[in-house]
Write a protein that holds these residues in place. Structure first.
Motif, mmCIF file in Angstrom:
data_model
loop_
_atom_site.group_PDB
_atom_site.id
_atom_site.type_symbol
_atom_site.label_atom_id
_atom_site.label_comp_id
_atom_site.label_asym_id
_atom_site.label_seq_id
_atom_site.Cartn_x
_atom_site.Cartn_y
_atom_site.Cartn_z
ATOM 1 N N GLU A 28 3.151 5.216 1.059
ATOM 2 C CA GLU A 28 3.076 3.754 1.098
ATOM 3 C C GLU A 28 1.719 3.294 0.572
ATOM 4 O O GLU A 28 0.780 4.087 0.473
ATOM 5 N N ARG B 14 10.835 0.406 -10.545
ATOM 6 C CA ARG B 14 10.984 1.301 -9.388
ATOM 7 C C ARG B 14 10.351 2.662 -9.684
ATOM 8 O O ARG B 14 9.705 3.256 -8.816
ATOM 9 N N ARG C 255 7.165 3.991 -7.398
ATOM 10 C CA ARG C 255 7.190 5.255 -6.654
ATOM 11 C C ARG C 255 6.104 6.207 -7.141
ATOM 12 O O ARG C 255 5.597 7.035 -6.377
ATOM 13 N N ASP D 78 11.544 4.912 -0.987
ATOM 14 C CA ASP D 78 12.431 6.034 -0.658
ATOM 15 C C ASP D 78 11.634 7.236 -0.146
ATOM 16 O O ASP D 78 11.716 8.346 -0.682
ATOM 17 N N GLU D 79 10.818 6.986 0.881
ATOM 18 C CA GLU D 79 10.023 8.013 1.568
ATOM 19 C C GLU D 79 8.847 8.537 0.752
ATOM 20 O O GLU D 79 8.240 9.546 1.118
ATOM 21 N N CYS D 80 8.495 7.879 -0.360
ATOM 22 C CA CYS D 80 7.236 8.204 -1.029
ATOM 23 C C CYS D 80 6.086 7.610 -0.209
ATOM 24 O O CYS D 80 6.309 6.851 0.730
ATOM 25 N N LYS E 221 9.468 -1.921 0.425
ATOM 26 C CA LYS E 221 9.228 -0.638 1.093
ATOM 27 C C LYS E 221 10.409 0.313 0.914
ATOM 28 O O LYS E 221 10.227 1.516 0.689
ATOM 29 N N SER E 222 11.631 -0.227 0.996
ATOM 30 C CA SER E 222 12.812 0.633 0.876
ATOM 31 C C SER E 222 12.902 1.277 -0.499
ATOM 32 O O SER E 222 13.471 2.358 -0.651
ATOM 33 N N MET E 223 12.340 0.627 -1.521
ATOM 34 C CA MET E 223 12.384 1.184 -2.874
ATOM 35 C C MET E 223 11.504 2.425 -3.024
ATOM 36 O O MET E 223 11.662 3.201 -3.960
ATOM 37 N N ARG F 234 14.765 -1.072 -12.850
ATOM 38 C CA ARG F 234 14.700 0.362 -12.557
ATOM 39 C C ARG F 234 13.433 1.003 -13.118
ATOM 40 O O ARG F 234 12.896 1.945 -12.532
ATOM 41 N N ARG G 219 12.299 -4.898 1.588
ATOM 42 C CA ARG G 219 13.006 -4.448 0.391
ATOM 43 C C ARG G 219 12.070 -3.631 -0.515
ATOM 44 O O ARG G 219 12.465 -2.616 -1.074
#
Length: 394
Positions: free
Chosen positions: A158, A89, A93, A154-156, A150-152, A86, A148
């Motif tokens: 790229e 993550r 982000r 969470d719309e931040c 990319k999904s982390m 975590r 996976r």
């Protein structure tokens, strides 16, 4: 026994535990197998009768990891495991600008490729984004891992730049999952390939000369200079009957991939000075200080946890220092509004550009090339000169 338990808890491998015991008690007779047996009993007790996969999931859930697995269709056989801490993550982000990815080997008892994905902070520190264990290094496997990752976000935002070696399956997966990112190739891996295929055609002295030409070519700051150095290198190699060397470097690397590793093109991307995957290689080496090819995956995850938590603490320290401390060479009127607001690394780069402004612009009255502006988003020498001329600060 107590010492072995303590050292095992610190993820020390049995061979090193045995060496430690021998140093502390050289007169007592032990063999390495004795230590291995004790460590095996400790590990079995820790697993409490769980299967290896159950033990792995237990470690992941109890140590703040986010994870996903993929099974072989029609079976319950796990073929891929993706996990990130975590803390990782949070950093991913916050700092998604550059992504570096590479696989390493001999890290687990299943002999499965172990993928490490790494990012960097504005304070120039590397951090682990995520890890994955995959059954094969194929496009489909890489796509699953990168999706996976990319999904982390969470719309931040790229990543702007992705650095890899020339693994075509990995390159294709990066293009599919992050189509807007610039894809660069590791300069160090390219150089190793050139050495492998070409060094035999040279004497030691001639090889040094060729590598000097090669480095000059790669570091060409513009397309015009690149074309000039390419013609020059080709002419010299043909004249000394080494046309096959030119054919290899041109056909294998320059013709199709020059825009992915020659500075004239790569420094027009926001790569923040990253031209190799050395940050990932460093993480490979760091992990292998704690694990070898005979360890279970739950132990690998335990080591990753320790590494990530240490990294996170060190990164927080660099931010705190950038906010609270002022370095002597940063005490310049031009930087007065930046102190405590941008990283020491950024100020170091700006300081270097200010010095280069005097050297390049004033002595030679020429353009600086704007490499700092394009690759790092920081004012380059000619912009600093303009700011100073107009009486502004950075």
């Amino acid at each position: 026994m107590k010492l072995i338990e303590q050292l095992t808890a610190q993820n020390m491998e049995p061979r090193k535990i045995f060496q430690t015991i021998r140093k502390q008690d050289p007169d007592r007779f032990h063999v390495q197998k004795d230590v291995q047996n004790v460590v095996a009993k400790i590990r079995a007790k820790q697993r409490q009768g769980l299967t290896p996969m159950q033990s792995l999931e237990n470690v992941l859930m109890n140590n703040d990891f986010i994870y996903e697995t993929r099974e072989e269709p029609g079976t319950e056989i796990v073929t891929e495991i993706f996990f990130l801490h975590r803390d990782s993550r949070v950093m991913w982000r916050a700092f998604p600008h550059v992504l570096l990815i590479d696989a390493t080997y001999k890290t687990n008892i299943y002999n499965m490729p172990f993928i490490q994905i790494v990012g960097m902070t504005p304070t120039n520190k590397s951090f682990i984004i995520a890890h994955a264990v995959v059954s094969k290094e194929r496009g489909d496997n890489f796509v699953w891992v990168l999706e996976r990752v990319k999904s982390m976000l969470d719309e931040c935002m790229e990543p702007r730049v992705i650095l890899t070696d020339r693994d075509l399956a990995l390159m294709g997966a990066c293009a599919k999952v992050f189509p807007d990112a610039s894809r660069l190739l590791c300069r160090w891996h390219i150089q190793q390939n050139v050495m492998k295929h070409c060094k035999g055609a040279f004497t030691d002295d001639d090889w040094k000369k060729f590598m000097s030409f090669w480095v000059t070519l790669i570091e060409s700051p513009s397309k015009a200079i690149y074309d000039y150095h390419l013609r020059n290198m080709r002419k010299r190699l043909v004249e000394c009957n080494r046309s096959r060397v030119f054919k290899y470097v041109y056909d294998s690397w320059l013709k199709d991939y020059k825009k992915m590793f020659v500075f004239a093109w790569t420094d027009k991307r926001r790569n923040f000075g990253n031209r190799t995957t050395n940050r990932v290689e460093s993480q490979h080496a760091n992990l292998k200080r704690y694990v070898d090819d005979r360890v279970s995956l739950d132990r690998v995850v335990g080591c990753v946890r320790d590494i990530v938590e240490t990294q996170f603490g060190e990164i927080r320290k660099t931010f705190r220092e950038s906010i609270e401390k002022t370095m002597k060479h940063h005490k310049h009127p031009m930087f007065q509004h930046l102190l405590g607001k941008v990283s020491h690394k950024a100020l170091d780069l700006l300081h270097g550009e200010a010095i280069r402004k005097l050297d390049v612009l004033e002595r030679f009255n020429s353009s600086c090339g704007c490499q700092m502006w394009h690759s790092c988003g920081l004012p380059c020498a000619c912009r600093i000169e303009k700011y100073m001329r107009e009486g502004n600060n950075c």
